[in-house]
Design an enzyme around this catalytic site. Structure first.
Site: not given
Ligand SMILES: Nc1ncnc2c1ncn2[C@@H]1O[C@H](COP(=O)(O)OP(=O)(O)OP(=O)(O)O)[C@@H](O)[C@H]1O
Ligand SMILES: Cc1ncc(CO)c(CO)c1O
Length: 313
Positions: A126, A157, A160, A196, A228, A235-236
């Site tokens: 990730d 993973t 965007q 996402s 909302d 994300g984890d």
């Molecule tokens: N506001 C929200 N509404 C609905 N689902 C959400 C929302 N926020 C996160 N999710 C869910 O959490 C999953 C991970 O999304 P998120 O955007 O939190 O991860 P990320 O940005 O990849 O995290 P990271 O910061 O670890 O890279 C999405 O696939 C979705 O299912």
């Molecule tokens: C310290 C720290 N900062 C940001 C993020 C991303 O949501 C993570 C994901 O767990 C984190 O551990």
């Protein structure tokens, strides 16, 4: 304990809340471990050899609730100790937030060593770097992710924004995302999951998955109803569940996405309802927004997805 069930899950974190990947990955694959982590109970439900040392470290961190930073030297000591005890044999490695270039370089060497011990090891990365157009790690991590980590990762993973950073392209349409994903396949990464994106309508998030096997690419897309609120650890949880489901379904990206999104929706909806009750209508505090993982145990272990993903030709 059979070697093939060993997972090495690491998330460099600064507080106890952000280590959900460890809890969830182990819980998803091992079933019984979830309670163990959250109640800080004895080690009776988990054979430490079947998990990993970081898990034990995480448990200590959780009990003491002290802010802990896991640094490059700590990782070196940990890996050296595991090597001395002949415990560097894993089936999966999951990495999350990493805050320094030297730590990320060390992770690359760990991946190589683990892969030389087990050529079938799955490295799930990730590439946590930022969100919504903002980086929250030093910029110097980006070239290391691009040049060193991406070619080593079996599954990646990004969200965007991370997809944009890693591909060096602007992603404003789903087709932009597919071509960026294809460029990752060309660098050797077999499975790419965009956790996402805002490439759909106002009330939805879009997740995309693509996997390449024997020269054939399979792509899937799923629409996620948007809540909302802002969640920490989602994300984890996403990366951990995808890792577990890809393993359990023999790389069926469509079912892995559906099961993962179902569990996420259940956890996040429960988390938000709980937080709103606790805050009595005020803005919930970060403590009140802590993910309701224990309460969602059955939604994690036995998802029954209602939202379907579509295969993209
Ligand atoms: N506001 C929200 N509404 C609905 N689902 C959400 C929302 N926020 C996160 N999710 C869910 O959490 C999953 C991970 O999304 P998120 O955007 O939190 O991860 P990320 O940005 O990849 O995290 P990271 O910061 O670890 O890279 C999405 O696939 C979705 O299912
Ligand atoms: C310290 C720290 N900062 C940001 C993020 C991303 O949501 C993570 C994901 O767990 C984190 O551990």
């Amino acid at each position: 304990m059979a070697d093939h069930k060993r997972i090495f899950a690491g998330n460099y974190c600064t507080d106890s809340d952000s280590s959900t990947s460890i809890d969830t990955a182990i819980a998803s694959v091992k079933g019984t471990a979830l309670q163990f982590f959250k109640n800080g109970d004895s080690q009776s439900t988990v054979d430490p050899k079947s998990c990993c040392t970081w898990v034990c470290w995480k448990q200590e961190c959780y009990i003491s609730t002290t802010a802990v930073g896991f640094r490059k030297n700590d990782l070196e000591v940990l890996i050296d100790s595991l090597r001395e005890n002949d415990l560097l044999h894993y089936s999966h490695l999951l990495t999350g937030y990493i805050g320094s270039p030297s730590f990320l370089q060390k992770v690359a060497s760990v991946v190589k060593e683990l892969k030389s011990n087990n050529p079938k090891l799955r490295y799930v990365c990730d590439p946590v770097m930022g969100d919504d157009g903002k980086m929250y790690v030093p910029e110097s991590l980006l070239p290391i992710y691009k040049e060193t980590i991406l070619p080593l990762a079996d599954v990646i993973t990004p969200n965007q924004y991370e997809l944009e950073l890693l591909s060096g392209r602007s992603i404003t349409k789903v087709d932009d995302a597919w071509s960026a994903i294809e460029s990752f396949h060309e660098k050797g990464c077999r499975t790419v999951i965009v956790s996402s994106s805002t490439l759909g309508g106002d009330n939805e998030l879009i997740a995309l998955a693509s996997t390449k096997k024997d020269g054939k690419t399979t792509r899937a897309k799923i629409s996620i109803p948007k809540l909302d609120a802002h969640f920490v650890g989602s994300g984890d949880l996403f990366a951990a569940l995808m890792m577990a489901w890809l393993y359990k379904t023999d790389d069926d990206i469509q079912h892995s996405l559906e099961n993962t999104i179902h569990s996420l929706q259940a956890v996040l909806t429960r988390t938000l309802s709980h937080a709103l009750v606790m805050s009595k209508g005020d803005r919930p505090t970060p403590e009140q927004m802590e993910l309701q993982l224990i309460q969602s145990k059955s939604d994690i272990e036995s998802p029954s997805p209602s939202v379907r993903s579509t295969i993209v030709e």
